[in-house]
Design an enzyme around this catalytic site. Structure first.
Site, PDB file in Angstrom:
ATOM      1  N   GLY A   1       5.058   3.983   7.281  1.00 11.45           N
ATOM      2  CA  GLY A   1       4.667   3.528   5.731  1.00 11.45           C
ATOM      3  C   GLY A   1       3.484   4.370   5.139  1.00 11.45           C
ATOM      4  O   GLY A   1       3.689   4.327   3.791  1.00 11.45           O
TER       5      GLY A   1
ATOM      6  N   ASP B   1      -7.093   7.355   7.881  1.00 12.49           N
ATOM      7  CA  ASP B   1      -7.361   6.122   8.589  1.00 12.49           C
ATOM      8  C   ASP B   1      -7.692   5.089   7.668  1.00 12.49           C
ATOM      9  O   ASP B   1      -8.324   5.532   6.634  1.00 12.49           O
ATOM     10  CB  ASP B   1      -8.387   6.378   9.608  1.00 12.49           C
ATOM     11  CG  ASP B   1      -8.436   5.288  10.687  1.00 12.49           C
ATOM     12  OD1 ASP B   1      -7.504   4.650  10.987  1.00 12.49           O
ATOM     13  OD2 ASP B   1      -9.678   4.957  11.160  1.00 12.49           O
TER      14      ASP B   1
ATOM     15  N   PHE C   1       3.358  -3.362   4.674  1.00 13.39           N
ATOM     16  CA  PHE C   1       3.300  -3.496   6.215  1.00 13.39           C
ATOM     17  C   PHE C   1       1.986  -3.810   6.536  1.00 13.39           C
ATOM     18  O   PHE C   1       0.990  -4.145   5.657  1.00 13.39           O
ATOM     19  CB  PHE C   1       3.758  -2.214   7.138  1.00 13.39           C
ATOM     20  CG  PHE C   1       2.827  -1.056   6.461  1.00 13.39           C
ATOM     21  CD1 PHE C   1       1.727  -0.784   7.236  1.00 13.39           C
ATOM     22  CD2 PHE C   1       3.004  -0.411   5.318  1.00 13.39           C
ATOM     23  CE1 PHE C   1       0.872   0.656   6.779  1.00 13.39           C
ATOM     24  CE2 PHE C   1       2.280   0.816   4.972  1.00 13.39           C
ATOM     25  CZ  PHE C   1       1.272   1.149   5.758  1.00 13.39           C
ATOM     26  N   GLY C   2       1.525  -4.106   7.685  1.00 17.21           N
ATOM     27  CA  GLY C   2       0.389  -4.379   8.153  1.00 17.21           C
ATOM     28  C   GLY C   2       0.114  -5.929   7.750  1.00 17.21           C
ATOM     29  O   GLY C   2       0.628  -6.708   7.939  1.00 17.21           O
TER      30      GLY C   2
ATOM     31  N   HIS D   1      -5.386   0.717  -1.586  1.00 14.06           N
ATOM     32  CA  HIS D   1      -6.470   1.527  -1.065  1.00 14.06           C
ATOM     33  C   HIS D   1      -6.156   3.046  -0.660  1.00 14.06           C
ATOM     34  O   HIS D   1      -6.771   4.044  -0.783  1.00 14.06           O
ATOM     35  CB  HIS D   1      -7.172   0.738   0.239  1.00 14.06           C
ATOM     36  CG  HIS D   1      -6.268   0.481   1.148  1.00 14.06           C
ATOM     37  ND1 HIS D   1      -5.250  -0.023   1.183  1.00 14.06           N
ATOM     38  CD2 HIS D   1      -6.194   1.050   2.698  1.00 14.06           C
ATOM     39  CE1 HIS D   1      -4.413  -0.328   2.340  1.00 14.06           C
ATOM     40  NE2 HIS D   1      -5.254   0.350   2.989  1.00 14.06           N
ATOM     41  N   ARG D   2      -5.097   3.173  -0.225  1.00 16.74           N
ATOM     42  CA  ARG D   2      -4.278   4.359   0.181  1.00 16.74           C
ATOM     43  C   ARG D   2      -4.141   5.217  -0.995  1.00 16.74           C
ATOM     44  O   ARG D   2      -4.266   6.394  -1.148  1.00 16.74           O
ATOM     45  CB  ARG D   2      -3.128   4.374   1.134  1.00 16.74           C
ATOM     46  CG  ARG D   2      -2.593   5.569   1.735  1.00 16.74           C
ATOM     47  CD  ARG D   2      -1.757   5.144   2.928  1.00 16.74           C
ATOM     48  NE  ARG D   2      -2.381   4.399   3.962  1.00 16.74           N
ATOM     49  CZ  ARG D   2      -2.413   3.138   4.286  1.00 16.74           C
ATOM     50  NH1 ARG D   2      -1.141   2.510   3.630  1.00 16.74           N
ATOM     51  NH2 ARG D   2      -2.751   2.580   5.195  1.00 16.74           N
TER      52      ARG D   2
END
Length: 188
Positions: free
Chosen positions: A11, A65, A143-144, A171-172
């Site tokens: 992902g 991360d 996901f998550g 955020h990514r």
């Protein structure tokens, strides 16, 4: 620009390929990634990038991360998000927030992206997405924690808003958008 991503998460790879369209990103072929023992997202992202650099010297390497921080849980699960109740992370989060209302359901996704150049220069992108935790999961994309995270200004969860929305606003995606700015700032 060609790079390897030091992550086994498909992902994250998919999202970063979309968020960095000028980069050709391949997954790092490894099954012995180091444990995430850093005190911050940056620590863990940098450790992954250094691990990838040892495996792929002379190439651009990305380490990432990220995690979810919830007000009512004093910022947990935070850097331990990936290990938060294994595959039952959403269920555990909702159980721990049972009876919690209002601002205590406030949350934020945080992401650190570290890029190491072939010459060893480090570049960094940081991204934050503010929101709150829904009372129950909804939606099927992402996901998550996406099925329970409602971003500020939205009425639906990230999983309901969908992968296209997430690719532009997560955020990514925000950390990836900051990375080219960091790269440009270090150029003469």
């Amino acid at each position: 620009m060609r790079a390897v991503l030091a992550s086994a998460n498909p992902g994250k790879l998919r999202e970063l390929r979309h968020a960095l369209p000028d980069w050709e990103i391949e997954p790092l072929e490894a099954d012995d990634y180091p444990p995430e023992t850093g005190e911050t997202y940056y620590d863990n992202a940098r450790a992954k990038a250094l691990f990838g650099r040892d495996r792929e010297p002379g190439r651009w390497v990305l380490g990432e991360d990220s995690g979810l921080e919830v007000e009512g849980l004093d910022g947990a699960p935070g850097i331990k998000s990936a290990r938060f109740a294994g595959g039952l992370h959403v269920e555990r989060l909702l159980a721990e927030l049972e009876g919690v209302e209002g601002a205590a359901r406030g949350a934020r996704y945080g992401c650190e992206l570290v890029a190491l150049s072939p010459e060893g220069e480090e570049h960094r992108g940081t991204g934050i997405l503010e929101g709150l935790i829904a009372g129950q999961p909804s939606g099927s994309e992402g996901f998550g924690f996406d099925p329970v995270f409602i971003p500020d200004g939205e009425e639906k969860t990230v999983a309901e808003l969908g992968d296209s929305w997430k690719a532009e606003n997560s955020h990514r995606a925000r950390a990836a958008s900051a990375l080219p700015v960091a790269l440009a700032a270090k150029r003469p």
